[in-house]
Design a protein around this motif. Structure first.
Motif, PDB file in Angstrom:
ATOM      1  N   UNK A 141      22.598  44.216  22.922  1.00 41.45           N
ATOM      2  CA  UNK A 141      22.828  42.722  22.860  1.00 41.45           C
ATOM      3  C   UNK A 141      22.812  42.478  21.269  1.00 41.45           C
ATOM      4  N   UNK A 142      23.818  41.601  20.868  1.00 41.40           N
ATOM      5  CA  UNK A 142      23.830  41.293  19.270  1.00 41.40           C
ATOM      6  C   UNK A 142      24.105  39.558  19.346  1.00 41.40           C
ATOM      7  N   UNK A 143      22.952  38.932  18.716  1.00 42.08           N
ATOM      8  CA  UNK A 143      23.223  37.401  18.641  1.00 42.08           C
ATOM      9  C   UNK A 143      24.290  37.158  17.499  1.00 42.08           C
ATOM     10  N   UNK A 144      25.373  36.334  18.052  1.00 40.71           N
ATOM     11  CA  UNK A 144      26.450  36.045  17.136  1.00 40.71           C
ATOM     12  C   UNK A 144      26.516  34.711  16.671  1.00 40.71           C
ATOM     13  N   UNK A 145      26.760  34.551  15.705  1.00 38.57           N
ATOM     14  CA  UNK A 145      26.988  33.093  15.103  1.00 38.57           C
ATOM     15  C   UNK A 145      28.121  33.124  13.967  1.00 38.57           C
ATOM     16  N   UNK A 146      28.223  32.068  12.973  1.00 34.65           N
ATOM     17  CA  UNK A 146      29.420  32.158  12.214  1.00 34.65           C
ATOM     18  C   UNK A 146      28.985  32.794  10.784  1.00 34.65           C
ATOM     19  N   UNK A 147      27.797  33.227  10.649  1.00 35.42           N
ATOM     20  CA  UNK A 147      27.386  33.855   9.199  1.00 35.42           C
ATOM     21  C   UNK A 147      27.773  35.237   9.204  1.00 35.42           C
ATOM     22  N   UNK A 148      27.827  35.608   7.994  1.00 37.48           N
ATOM     23  CA  UNK A 148      28.135  37.239   7.586  1.00 37.48           C
ATOM     24  C   UNK A 148      26.990  38.036   8.115  1.00 37.48           C
ATOM     25  N   UNK A 149      25.764  37.533   8.024  1.00 44.53           N
ATOM     26  CA  UNK A 149      24.447  38.281   8.364  1.00 44.53           C
ATOM     27  C   UNK A 149      24.947  38.873   9.870  1.00 44.53           C
TER      28      UNK A 149
END
Length: 301
Positions: free
Chosen positions: A166-174
């Motif tokens: 599971x990976x938390x996804x948002x709009x950041x490059x991190x």
């Protein structure tokens, strides 16, 4: 997860740290990098405690663990990997020593809690504080139902709860870098990948869905054969990730990197700190790095 250097594991004599070392050994197969076991002695009274005696006990601890790890490696269905195992006993503060070793490490691995917290669900102070200071990626290992030392013929890779990565996804490059490492780990271990998006934290649902689907296509292009899906869930990001960790094999998150000795919460961010405290699975915290594959990711405007 693509290792670019040796893997360091903090060893304190607990089952958790032994399991973390076995996990790291399996990840090192075929990489050509070494497994570095570090035992840190922190005498309560430097003037009174016998440093020589403490060092000898630490060396015996690491020798015994190294032997167990070599046997585990040799019993693998594909034969021994030939991974070099190095040991080191150091007098000092555990957090400072391991942070220093992580400076040029490919990965730093820690047990969820130490020898003083037997059967505890509470994360240890070093395991909680160190990820924010270490410059490398940090894996905080949590032993699940199975054990890394179980028969490798039956479990040639890690014991798998079955929930995948599971990976938390948002709009950041991190998050983009974290997604790359999560996909790499999933493919290497034959696990599905779940891209988790908390829709309440994003201003526009349609735009968020478009960007997340773009990320999914991007990862599938970079990792042929990747089994992956995006999940859009309402709720606060930390709570969603903690809930997902209950069945996950690994939870991956990006972390900030403002400097080695800045405040831990500043480097990790509030979400990462909250998840690290309460996650039920192993957690991989990935710092930002310049990765050429990010150029193919859809612009995050």
């Amino acid at each position: 997860m693509e290792l670019t250097g040796d893997v360091f594991v903090g060893i304190d004599g607990s089952m958790q740290s032994d399991e973390a070392a076995a996990w790291a050994l399996k990840e090192l197969r075929g990489t050509g990098h070494a497994l570095r076991l570090v035992h840190v002695i922190t005498p309560a009274h430097l003037e009174i405690d016998d440093e020589t005696e403490l060092r000898q006990a630490g060396e015996e601890l690491l020798t015994s663990l190294s032997s167990r790890l070599s046997e585990l490696d040799a019993a693998h269905p594909e034969g021994a990997s030939g991974t070099e195992i190095r040991t080191e006993v150091v007098v000092g503060d555990a957090g400072e020593v391991l942070s220093d070793r992580a400076y040029d490490a490919g990965l730093l691995v820690l047990g969820h809690h130490g020898a003083g917290q037997v059967n505890s669900r509470r994360i240890g102070t070093v395991s909680f504080g160190l990820p924010g200071h270490a410059l490398s990626a940090v894996l905080v290992h949590t032993a699940g139902a199975g054990r890394e030392f179980d028969d490798p013929a039956a479990h040639p890779v890690h014991p798998a709860p079955g929930g995948g990565v599971v990976v938390g996804l948002d709009t950041s490059e991190y998050a983009g870098v974290a997604a790359l490492d999560a996909a790499s780990f999933a493919v290497r271990n034959g696990l599905p990948l779940r891209l988790l998006v908390g829709i309440d934290a994003l201003s526009e649902r349609t735009l968020a869905e478009r960007k997340a689907q773009g990320d999914l296509a991007w990862l599938r292009e970079e990792f042929p054969g990747l089994e992956a899906e995006v999940e859009f869930l309402p709720g606060e990001p930390a709570a969603l990730l903690i809930q997902a960790s209950a069945t996950a094999d690994l939870l991956v998150m990006g972390k900030r990197g403002l400097g080695q000795f800045e405040a831990m919460t500043s480097q990790l961010g509030r979400t990462s700190s909250a998840v690290l405290s309460a996650a039920l699975s192993s957690v991989l915290l990935v710092p930002y790095r310049r990765d050429p594959r990010l150029r193919k990711r859809e612009p995050r405007d």
